[in-house]
Design an enzyme around this catalytic site. Structure first.
Site, PDB file in Angstrom:
ATOM      1  N   GLY A 187       5.028  -0.908   2.921  1.00 58.85           N
ATOM      2  CA  GLY A 187       4.241   0.236   2.514  1.00 58.85           C
ATOM      3  C   GLY A 187       5.077   1.493   2.363  1.00 58.85           C
ATOM      4  O   GLY A 187       6.143   1.638   2.959  1.00 58.85           O
TER       5      GLY A 187
ATOM      6  N   HIS B 156       0.817  -1.212   0.000  1.00 66.16           N
ATOM      7  CA  HIS B 156       0.000   0.000   0.000  1.00 66.16           C
ATOM      8  C   HIS B 156       0.859   1.274   0.000  1.00 66.16           C
ATOM      9  O   HIS B 156       1.916   1.333   0.620  1.00 66.16           O
ATOM     10  CB  HIS B 156      -0.933   0.006   1.208  1.00 66.16           C
ATOM     11  CG  HIS B 156      -0.218  -0.010   2.532  1.00 66.16           C
ATOM     12  ND1 HIS B 156       0.239   1.126   3.151  1.00 66.16           N
ATOM     13  CD2 HIS B 156       0.128  -1.038   3.347  1.00 66.16           C
ATOM     14  CE1 HIS B 156       0.822   0.812   4.295  1.00 66.16           C
ATOM     15  NE2 HIS B 156       0.776  -0.497   4.437  1.00 66.16           N
ATOM     16  N   ASP B 157       0.388   2.257  -0.741  1.00 64.03           N
ATOM     17  CA  ASP B 157       0.981   3.602  -0.779  1.00 64.03           C
ATOM     18  C   ASP B 157       2.373   3.636  -1.389  1.00 64.03           C
ATOM     19  O   ASP B 157       3.091   4.625  -1.218  1.00 64.03           O
ATOM     20  CB  ASP B 157       1.011   4.222   0.623  1.00 64.03           C
ATOM     21  CG  ASP B 157      -0.374   4.324   1.243  1.00 64.03           C
ATOM     22  OD1 ASP B 157      -1.164   5.148   0.759  1.00 64.03           O
ATOM     23  OD2 ASP B 157      -0.660   3.568   2.192  1.00 64.03           O
TER      24      ASP B 157
END
Length: 288
Positions: free
Chosen positions: A148, A130-131
């Site tokens: 992340g 994520h991200d």
């Protein structure tokens, strides 16, 4: 059940695929057997999903993206703070994603976006958390995993089975060696090797392939040896800052050197990867 009746006739959807009627599918897209495409997905023109691909969430694939079997894109992040927020995932045009890759959407606490640039190659069994932000033309070799919020600059090469700690930055054109644990930031054009990554030189072969002339490469070599001297001294307070200032003054007309300096001075959650150990002389190691 698939829904092709209201779509462009150039779109090919295998009868076993499940495509939500709200999904937006570009002209010339091919969706193979047993694929699943969610309602908030946007597929550009000429996308190809080979088979058993799952795309969900607010996810956009650019024109000409090719996705091989057993890939998942845009699924919920592996973050206990995630509460189902409508975060996003974007893949740039002409990127190729090979078998068993997982790419998760962003989090509300992060950028709310996971983004991969154009013309990338993400090889089998890799994980983009994520991200993460991955630039254009990046190659990620088999079995690479990243935490992340990792940022990877344009043209970087991440070799097989490397592991990137969350919040790490990998600079433009950098090389991360295979089976390398990266716990801190890698400067632009840097080359790191080792179980725990150590900076061993610059990514000379990549620079030559980009058409950088010999005079500039020699200037970059001199700047690198000032920033990371053969003694390996990098830890004492103020010493690195002094060397950065020297390089900024002496190489003010070399944009790539100034790019390295700017990267080193930018805010960082992880700090910089350390140079090679004292006594070693690996500053001329070549990278593919």
């Amino acid at each position: 059940m698939n829904h092709t009746s209201s779509r462009d006739s150039s779109i090919i959807v295998h009868p076993s695929a499940i495509v939500d009627p709200l999904a937006r599918i570009g002209a010339g897209t091919q969706i193979g057997p047993w694929c699943m495409v969610g309602p908030d997905v946007v597929l550009g023109d000429g996308v190809r999903l080979h088979a058993n691909v799952v795309i969900d969430g607010h996810t956009r694939l650019g024109d000409g993206v090719e996705v091989f079997p057993f890939v998942t894109i845009g699924m919920a992040p592996q973050d206990l703070k995630y509460r189902g927020e409508p975060t996003r995932c974007e893949i740039g045009s002409r990127t190729v994603i090979r078998e068993n890759v997982t790419i998760h959407r962003g989090t509300a606490q992060g950028h709310q976006l996971t983004k991969i640039g154009a013309h990338c190659l993400i090889m089998a069994n890799s994980h983009v958390a994520h991200d993460c932000f991955i630039g254009d033309g990046v190659i990620i070799v088999n079995n690479v995993v990243m935490g992340g919020h990792v940022v990877i600059g344009d043209g970087a090469r991440i070799m097989g089975s490397a592991a990137l700690h969350q919040f790490v930055r990998i600079g433009h054109g950098a090389l991360v060696g295979g089976v390398c644990g990266v716990e801190a930031d890698v400067i632009p054009y840097g080359s790191v090797l080792g179980n725990r990554a150590r900076l061993v030189g610059l990514h000379w072969i990549w620079l030559r392939r980009q058409g950088v002339d010999a005079a500039e490469i020699q200037a970059m070599r001199r700047a690198f040896r000032i920033l990371y001297p053969r003694t390996g001294a990098t830890a004492r307070d103020g010493v690195l800052e002094e060397r950065v200032n020297i390089v900024r003054r002496e190489f003010a007309d070399i944009p790539r050197v100034l790019e390295i300096v700017a990267f080193m001075e930018a805010p960082s959650r992880r700090g910089l990867v350390r140079g090679r150990r004292p006594g070693s002389d690996t500053s001329d190691i070549e990278g593919a």
